[in-house]
Design a protein around this motif. Structure first.
Motif, PDB file in Angstrom:
ATOM      1  N   ILE A  15     -34.336 -28.210  52.627  1.00 31.32           N
ATOM      2  CA  ILE A  15     -35.039 -28.698  51.580  1.00 31.32           C
ATOM      3  C   ILE A  15     -36.193 -27.626  51.209  1.00 31.32           C
ATOM      4  O   ILE A  15     -36.636 -27.237  50.284  1.00 31.32           O
ATOM      5  CB  ILE A  15     -35.577 -30.132  51.627  1.00 31.32           C
ATOM      6  CG1 ILE A  15     -34.462 -30.996  51.688  1.00 31.32           C
ATOM      7  CG2 ILE A  15     -36.661 -30.557  50.686  1.00 31.32           C
ATOM      8  CD1 ILE A  15     -34.626 -32.530  51.847  1.00 31.32           C
ATOM      9  N   LYS A  16     -36.923 -27.353  52.570  1.00 29.39           N
ATOM     10  CA  LYS A  16     -38.108 -26.584  52.273  1.00 29.39           C
ATOM     11  C   LYS A  16     -37.831 -25.113  51.796  1.00 29.39           C
ATOM     12  O   LYS A  16     -38.239 -24.455  51.143  1.00 29.39           O
ATOM     13  CB  LYS A  16     -38.759 -26.428  53.527  1.00 29.39           C
ATOM     14  CG  LYS A  16     -39.985 -25.541  53.749  1.00 29.39           C
ATOM     15  CD  LYS A  16     -40.854 -25.676  55.204  1.00 29.39           C
ATOM     16  CE  LYS A  16     -41.748 -24.599  55.247  1.00 29.39           C
ATOM     17  NZ  LYS A  16     -42.442 -24.633  56.496  1.00 29.39           N
ATOM     18  N   GLY A  17     -36.684 -24.558  52.214  1.00 26.08           N
ATOM     19  CA  GLY A  17     -36.128 -23.316  51.646  1.00 26.08           C
ATOM     20  C   GLY A  17     -35.574 -23.441  50.061  1.00 26.08           C
ATOM     21  O   GLY A  17     -36.163 -22.611  49.477  1.00 26.08           O
ATOM     22  N   TRP A  18     -35.048 -24.461  49.973  1.00 21.34           N
ATOM     23  CA  TRP A  18     -34.727 -24.715  48.500  1.00 21.34           C
ATOM     24  C   TRP A  18     -36.151 -24.766  47.770  1.00 21.34           C
ATOM     25  O   TRP A  18     -36.051 -24.223  46.451  1.00 21.34           O
ATOM     26  CB  TRP A  18     -33.969 -25.880  48.219  1.00 21.34           C
ATOM     27  CG  TRP A  18     -32.699 -25.852  48.758  1.00 21.34           C
ATOM     28  CD1 TRP A  18     -31.768 -24.649  49.081  1.00 21.34           C
ATOM     29  CD2 TRP A  18     -31.673 -27.180  49.182  1.00 21.34           C
ATOM     30  NE1 TRP A  18     -30.545 -24.977  49.401  1.00 21.34           N
ATOM     31  CE2 TRP A  18     -30.364 -26.550  49.455  1.00 21.34           C
ATOM     32  CE3 TRP A  18     -31.889 -28.428  49.102  1.00 21.34           C
ATOM     33  CZ2 TRP A  18     -29.618 -27.211  49.852  1.00 21.34           C
ATOM     34  CZ3 TRP A  18     -30.730 -29.227  49.268  1.00 21.34           C
ATOM     35  CH2 TRP A  18     -29.606 -28.654  49.840  1.00 21.34           C
ATOM     36  N   PHE A  19     -36.753 -25.413  48.097  1.00 23.00           N
ATOM     37  CA  PHE A  19     -38.189 -25.507  47.497  1.00 23.00           C
ATOM     38  C   PHE A  19     -38.922 -24.016  47.150  1.00 23.00           C
ATOM     39  O   PHE A  19     -39.518 -23.765  46.104  1.00 23.00           O
ATOM     40  CB  PHE A  19     -39.303 -26.612  48.232  1.00 23.00           C
ATOM     41  CG  PHE A  19     -40.571 -26.726  47.276  1.00 23.00           C
ATOM     42  CD1 PHE A  19     -40.606 -27.550  46.319  1.00 23.00           C
ATOM     43  CD2 PHE A  19     -41.651 -26.359  47.980  1.00 23.00           C
ATOM     44  CE1 PHE A  19     -41.596 -27.854  45.633  1.00 23.00           C
ATOM     45  CE2 PHE A  19     -42.851 -26.638  47.241  1.00 23.00           C
ATOM     46  CZ  PHE A  19     -42.674 -27.479  46.096  1.00 23.00           C
ATOM     47  N   LYS A  20     -38.887 -23.304  48.408  1.00 23.86           N
ATOM     48  CA  LYS A  20     -39.430 -22.207  48.245  1.00 23.86           C
ATOM     49  C   LYS A  20     -38.776 -21.231  47.335  1.00 23.86           C
ATOM     50  O   LYS A  20     -39.478 -20.368  46.344  1.00 23.86           O
ATOM     51  CB  LYS A  20     -39.581 -21.602  49.862  1.00 23.86           C
ATOM     52  CG  LYS A  20     -40.700 -21.851  50.764  1.00 23.86           C
ATOM     53  CD  LYS A  20     -40.449 -21.284  52.016  1.00 23.86           C
ATOM     54  CE  LYS A  20     -41.795 -20.784  52.323  1.00 23.86           C
ATOM     55  NZ  LYS A  20     -41.950 -19.967  53.618  1.00 23.86           N
ATOM     56  N   SER A  21     -37.686 -21.368  47.338  1.00 19.05           N
ATOM     57  CA  SER A  21     -36.740 -20.636  46.634  1.00 19.05           C
ATOM     58  C   SER A  21     -36.965 -20.855  45.186  1.00 19.05           C
ATOM     59  O   SER A  21     -37.047 -20.152  44.197  1.00 19.05           O
ATOM     60  CB  SER A  21     -35.307 -20.727  46.865  1.00 19.05           C
ATOM     61  OG  SER A  21     -34.439 -20.034  45.987  1.00 19.05           O
ATOM     62  N   GLY A  22     -37.046 -22.266  44.579  1.00 17.57           N
ATOM     63  CA  GLY A  22     -37.526 -22.614  43.475  1.00 17.57           C
ATOM     64  C   GLY A  22     -38.719 -22.169  43.113  1.00 17.57           C
ATOM     65  O   GLY A  22     -38.747 -21.998  41.952  1.00 17.57           O
ATOM     66  N   LEU A  23     -39.592 -22.227  43.901  1.00 18.33           N
ATOM     67  CA  LEU A  23     -40.990 -21.700  43.612  1.00 18.33           C
ATOM     68  C   LEU A  23     -41.114 -20.232  43.150  1.00 18.33           C
ATOM     69  O   LEU A  23     -41.678 -19.914  42.143  1.00 18.33           O
ATOM     70  CB  LEU A  23     -42.054 -22.034  44.791  1.00 18.33           C
ATOM     71  CG  LEU A  23     -42.461 -23.290  44.950  1.00 18.33           C
ATOM     72  CD1 LEU A  23     -43.575 -23.549  46.044  1.00 18.33           C
ATOM     73  CD2 LEU A  23     -43.371 -23.832  43.579  1.00 18.33           C
ATOM     74  N   GLU A  24     -40.422 -19.385  44.022  1.00 22.13           N
ATOM     75  CA  GLU A  24     -40.525 -18.046  43.702  1.00 22.13           C
ATOM     76  C   GLU A  24     -39.707 -17.756  42.324  1.00 22.13           C
ATOM     77  O   GLU A  24     -40.197 -16.962  41.614  1.00 22.13           O
ATOM     78  CB  GLU A  24     -39.615 -17.275  44.730  1.00 22.13           C
ATOM     79  CG  GLU A  24     -40.272 -17.297  46.220  1.00 22.13           C
ATOM     80  CD  GLU A  24     -41.544 -16.631  45.985  1.00 22.13           C
ATOM     81  OE1 GLU A  24     -41.337 -15.376  45.389  1.00 22.13           O
ATOM     82  OE2 GLU A  24     -42.479 -16.952  46.761  1.00 22.13           O
ATOM     83  N   ARG A  25     -38.752 -18.401  42.000  1.00 25.46           N
ATOM     84  CA  ARG A  25     -38.064 -18.326  40.653  1.00 25.46           C
ATOM     85  C   ARG A  25     -38.781 -18.789  39.903  1.00 25.46           C
ATOM     86  O   ARG A  25     -39.021 -17.979  38.482  1.00 25.46           O
ATOM     87  CB  ARG A  25     -36.579 -19.229  40.406  1.00 25.46           C
ATOM     88  CG  ARG A  25     -35.654 -18.613  41.315  1.00 25.46           C
ATOM     89  CD  ARG A  25     -34.475 -19.555  41.036  1.00 25.46           C
ATOM     90  NE  ARG A  25     -33.308 -19.043  42.100  1.00 25.46           N
ATOM     91  CZ  ARG A  25     -32.270 -19.455  42.212  1.00 25.46           C
ATOM     92  NH1 ARG A  25     -31.835 -20.631  41.788  1.00 25.46           N
ATOM     93  NH2 ARG A  25     -31.183 -18.869  42.780  1.00 25.46           N
TER      94      ARG A  25
END
Length: 105
Positions: free
Chosen positions: A6-16
Motif C-alpha cells: 500500500i505504501k509503495g502504491w501510494f508513493k507511486s501514485g504521488l510520483e505520478r
C-alpha cells in the motif's frame, strides 16, 4: 494486504501526480507565453494597418499635386520603412511562437 504494498502504491501514485502537475505547469507557462506573443503580433498588425491608412491618406493628398511620384515622397518612404520594420518584428515573433509550441523531448 500488506502495508508495504500500500505504501509503495501510494508513493507511486504521488510520483505520478507530481509528474503530471509539473507537466501541466510547464505547459501552462508555454501557453501563456504563446498568448502573449500572439497578442503582440495582433498589436503589430493593428499598427501596420494604421501605417497603411497613413500611406493611403498621403496618396490622396498627392494626387492633386504636380509631384505625383509616390515612391519618391519622403512621407510615404518613411511609412513604408516603418511597415517593413513591423513585418520583421512580426516574423521574429512568429518564429519565436513556433519554437515555443514545439514539443520538447
Amino acid at each position: 494486504m500488506n502495508l508495504i504494498k500500500i505504501k509503495g502504491w501510494f508513493k507511486s501514485g504521488l510520483e505520478r501526480v507530481k509528474w503530471f502537475s509539473v507537466l501541466i505547469s510547464e505547459r501552462l507557462h508555454v501557453e501563456f507565453a504563446l498568448i502573449k506573443i500572439l497578442s503582440d503580433i495582433e498589436e503589430l498588425k493593428r499598427k501596420k494597418g494604421e501605417l497603411a491608412k497613413g500611406i493611403g491618406e498621403r496618396v490622396i493628398e498627392l494626387r492633386d499635386t504636380s509631384d505625383y511620384d509616390l515612391f519618391s515622397d519622403a512621407g510615404i518612404k518613411r511609412l513604408l520603412k516603418e511597415i517593413e520594420t513591423l513585418e520583421e518584428e512580426m516574423n521574429a515573433l512568429k518564429s519565436k511562437a513556433g519554437e515555443l509550441s514545439k514539443v520538447e523531448d
